[in-house]
Design a protein around this motif. Structure first.
Motif, short mmCIF file in Angstrom:
data_model
loop_
_atom_site.label_atom_id
_atom_site.label_comp_id
_atom_site.label_asym_id
_atom_site.label_seq_id
_atom_site.Cartn_x
_atom_site.Cartn_y
_atom_site.Cartn_z
N VAL A 86 0.84 -1.21 0.00
CA VAL A 86 0.00 0.00 0.00
C VAL A 86 0.87 1.25 0.00
O VAL A 86 0.61 2.20 -0.75
N THR A 87 1.92 1.26 0.81
CA THR A 87 2.81 2.42 0.88
C THR A 87 3.49 2.66 -0.47
O THR A 87 3.57 3.80 -0.93
N THR A 88 3.95 1.59 -1.11
CA THR A 88 4.60 1.73 -2.41
C THR A 88 3.64 2.28 -3.45
O THR A 88 4.00 3.17 -4.24
N ILE A 89 2.42 1.80 -3.45
CA ILE A 89 1.42 2.29 -4.41
C ILE A 89 1.12 3.76 -4.17
O ILE A 89 1.06 4.56 -5.11
N VAL A 90 0.95 4.15 -2.91
CA VAL A 90 0.67 5.55 -2.59
C VAL A 90 1.84 6.44 -3.00
O VAL A 90 1.63 7.52 -3.58
N MET A 91 3.07 5.98 -2.76
CA MET A 91 4.23 6.77 -3.14
C MET A 91 4.31 6.93 -4.66
O MET A 91 4.66 7.99 -5.16
N GLU A 92 4.00 5.87 -5.39
CA GLU A 92 4.03 5.94 -6.85
C GLU A 92 2.95 6.87 -7.39
O GLU A 92 3.19 7.67 -8.29
N VAL A 93 1.75 6.77 -6.83
CA VAL A 93 0.63 7.58 -7.31
C VAL A 93 0.86 9.06 -7.03
O VAL A 93 0.52 9.92 -7.85
N THR A 94 1.46 9.37 -5.90
CA THR A 94 1.70 10.77 -5.54
C THR A 94 2.96 11.33 -6.18
O THR A 94 3.27 12.50 -6.01
N TRP B 189 10.85 1.82 -0.74
CA TRP B 189 9.68 1.05 -0.31
C TRP B 189 9.51 -0.21 -1.15
O TRP B 189 9.18 -1.28 -0.62
#
Length: 90
Positions: A45-53, A60
């Motif tokens: 989840v953290t990796t996805i959020v970092m990529e999206v933002t 991560w």
């Protein structure tokens, strides 16, 4: 001095059954698998959020890779152990 009534109250010494130790070991692996699975989900989840933002997600993602590889290794080891319900009948 220990009386005979005290001796009866004490639990008899039991020898460690090797099969019981293997079942306990399998249960320990289940706990580790759950722990690693939780952190893999958090890191995903953290990796996805970092990529999206648009932030750097390399660290991560590498952490996620390490946890997933550890989880894969533990799962391979766990398959060699008996299931929790396997008990030796006397």
């Amino acid at each position: 001095m220990i009386s005979s009534a005290d001796k009866r109250r004490q639990a008899p010494a039991r020898k460690a059954d090797p099969d019981t130790k293997r079942v306990r070991s399998a249960e320990d692996f289940d706990i580790i698998i759950g722990f690693l699975g939780f952190w893999a989900l958090v890191l995903l989840v953290t990796t996805i959020v970092m990529e999206v933002t648009g932030q750097s997600a390399l660290g991560w993602a590498l952490g996620l890779l390490a946890v997933v590889l550890a989880l894969w290794g533990i799962l391979r080891l766990r398959k060699k152990l008996p299931s929790r319900t396997t008990r030796r009948l006397s």
